[in-house]
Write an enzyme that holds these catalytic residues in place. Sequence first.
Site, PDB file in Angstrom:
ATOM      1  N   ASP A  38       0.860  -1.188   0.000  1.00 40.79           N
ATOM      2  CA  ASP A  38       0.000   0.000   0.000  1.00 40.79           C
ATOM      3  C   ASP A  38       0.892   1.232   0.000  1.00 40.79           C
ATOM      4  O   ASP A  38       1.718   1.412   0.903  1.00 40.79           O
ATOM      5  CB  ASP A  38      -0.929   0.017   1.212  1.00 40.79           C
ATOM      6  CG  ASP A  38      -2.023   1.060   1.053  1.00 40.79           C
ATOM      7  OD1 ASP A  38      -3.014   0.772   0.353  1.00 40.79           O
ATOM      8  OD2 ASP A  38      -1.883   2.156   1.625  1.00 40.79           O
ATOM      9  N   ASP A  77       5.514   2.271  -4.630  1.00 39.91           N
ATOM     10  CA  ASP A  77       4.691   2.858  -5.690  1.00 39.91           C
ATOM     11  C   ASP A  77       4.751   1.876  -6.848  1.00 39.91           C
ATOM     12  O   ASP A  77       5.782   1.753  -7.519  1.00 39.91           O
ATOM     13  CB  ASP A  77       5.257   4.210  -6.086  1.00 39.91           C
ATOM     14  CG  ASP A  77       4.588   4.821  -7.308  1.00 39.91           C
ATOM     15  OD1 ASP A  77       3.631   4.217  -7.841  1.00 39.91           O
ATOM     16  OD2 ASP A  77       5.043   5.895  -7.741  1.00 39.91           O
ATOM     17  N   ASN A 104      -4.251  -4.691  -7.783  1.00 41.02           N
ATOM     18  CA  ASN A 104      -5.492  -4.040  -7.361  1.00 41.02           C
ATOM     19  C   ASN A 104      -5.343  -2.529  -7.196  1.00 41.02           C
ATOM     20  O   ASN A 104      -6.334  -1.808  -7.264  1.00 41.02           O
ATOM     21  CB  ASN A 104      -5.960  -4.656  -6.041  1.00 41.02           C
ATOM     22  CG  ASN A 104      -7.052  -3.866  -5.359  1.00 41.02           C
ATOM     23  OD1 ASN A 104      -8.211  -3.928  -5.748  1.00 41.02           O
ATOM     24  ND2 ASN A 104      -6.673  -3.089  -4.343  1.00 41.02           N
ATOM     25  N   TYR A 175     -10.336   6.874 -16.624  1.00 39.26           N
ATOM     26  CA  TYR A 175     -10.382   5.638 -15.839  1.00 39.26           C
ATOM     27  C   TYR A 175     -10.857   4.470 -16.700  1.00 39.26           C
ATOM     28  O   TYR A 175     -10.291   3.375 -16.653  1.00 39.26           O
ATOM     29  CB  TYR A 175     -11.319   5.857 -14.649  1.00 39.26           C
ATOM     30  CG  TYR A 175     -11.563   4.646 -13.777  1.00 39.26           C
ATOM     31  CD1 TYR A 175     -10.610   4.229 -12.854  1.00 39.26           C
ATOM     32  CD2 TYR A 175     -12.765   3.944 -13.862  1.00 39.26           C
ATOM     33  CE1 TYR A 175     -10.845   3.133 -12.040  1.00 39.26           C
ATOM     34  CE2 TYR A 175     -13.004   2.845 -13.051  1.00 39.26           C
ATOM     35  CZ  TYR A 175     -12.040   2.441 -12.146  1.00 39.26           C
ATOM     36  OH  TYR A 175     -12.278   1.361 -11.340  1.00 39.26           O
ATOM     37  N   LYS A 179      -8.710   1.084 -17.512  1.00 36.99           N
ATOM     38  CA  LYS A 179      -9.231  -0.231 -17.140  1.00 36.99           C
ATOM     39  C   LYS A 179      -9.461  -1.111 -18.373  1.00 36.99           C
ATOM     40  O   LYS A 179      -9.310  -2.334 -18.317  1.00 36.99           O
ATOM     41  CB  LYS A 179     -10.529  -0.069 -16.344  1.00 36.99           C
ATOM     42  CG  LYS A 179     -10.311   0.434 -14.914  1.00 36.99           C
ATOM     43  CD  LYS A 179      -9.419  -0.498 -14.123  1.00 36.99           C
ATOM     44  CE  LYS A 179      -9.419  -0.165 -12.636  1.00 36.99           C
ATOM     45  NZ  LYS A 179      -8.511  -1.056 -11.871  1.00 36.99           N
ATOM     46  N   THR A 209     -16.777   1.114  -2.017  1.00 39.30           N
ATOM     47  CA  THR A 209     -15.434   1.450  -1.542  1.00 39.30           C
ATOM     48  C   THR A 209     -15.266   2.966  -1.532  1.00 39.30           C
ATOM     49  O   THR A 209     -16.171   3.712  -1.913  1.00 39.30           O
ATOM     50  CB  THR A 209     -14.354   0.846  -2.456  1.00 39.30           C
ATOM     51  OG1 THR A 209     -14.406   1.512  -3.727  1.00 39.30           O
ATOM     52  CG2 THR A 209     -14.559  -0.655  -2.653  1.00 39.30           C
TER      53      THR A 209
END
Length: 297
Positions: A38, A77, A104, A175, A179, A209
């Site tokens: 993370d 990163d 993810n 985005y 994706k 989320t």
Amino acid sequence: MSKLLEGRVAIVTGAGRGIGRAHALELARHGAKVVVNDFGVSNNGEKTAPSDRQSPAHEVVAEIEAMGGEAVVNGADVADFEQAAALVQQAIETFGGLDILVNNAGFVRDRMLVNATEDEFDAVVRVHLKGHFATLRHAAAYWRAESKQGRQRVARVINTTSGAGLQGSIGQVVYSAAKGGIATMTLVAAAELSRVGVTVNAIAPVAKTRMTEGAFDTSAMALPEDNSPIVAWLASEEAGDVTGRVIEVDGGVITVENAWAHGPSRDAGARWEAEKVGPALRELLAEAPAPEPVYGA
């Protein structure tokens, strides 16, 4: 704890919160040793304090250890090529290898096309598309080297695309493009890595989320952890016959996406004349199924 993934080593990127956190915990419940990555950013990609000992990644590791599992923190990163290499190396040095890569990590900066900026484009494509590429590239190099040495691993990659990348989404042009690129990357990587025992699949998760809350009504949406059992099975040795697939997960519903496929066609037998294109194309469109509507349209 289940033994579905016993002894297997996993990396989960963006695992401090949300869907990534749920994946890390689920893999650990099934016996995997997990590198919890993370970078520590906000929903729109702004850096927070990665050195905080109570950071989300440290909390996830503590939860895994509390259930009797093994895990370590990584703050790389993933879109930095050298840091992605170090992430893969950490798994190998800490746990003796790498079997599972769950890509993810990501964030959103929603904009309509006419309002999107170059900086927003660069940031979103970097974290999603390059972030998938960099980790997958270094993991693939490791698996290829292992195979050449007669130590072929039963490796699994689970990428993260989105309905926005498959059907499109109003207000998410960048985005959606990133994706969509991940879905295509999945298909190519699956074909290229099959010779060294690696399967590559992607999920298109639907969940409440940080990335979805505030954008629209999420009250009826599935929870992040609803996606993780599918990831756990795809990460297992049992899933060796499944590769190059995109699977949408919406609560208790799983759907195999068809994506782009050849439909009806016409052969003019020569170079098309512009005047004849319209009638021929309209006939083909009448024969073809209607496209899925863009989300939000």
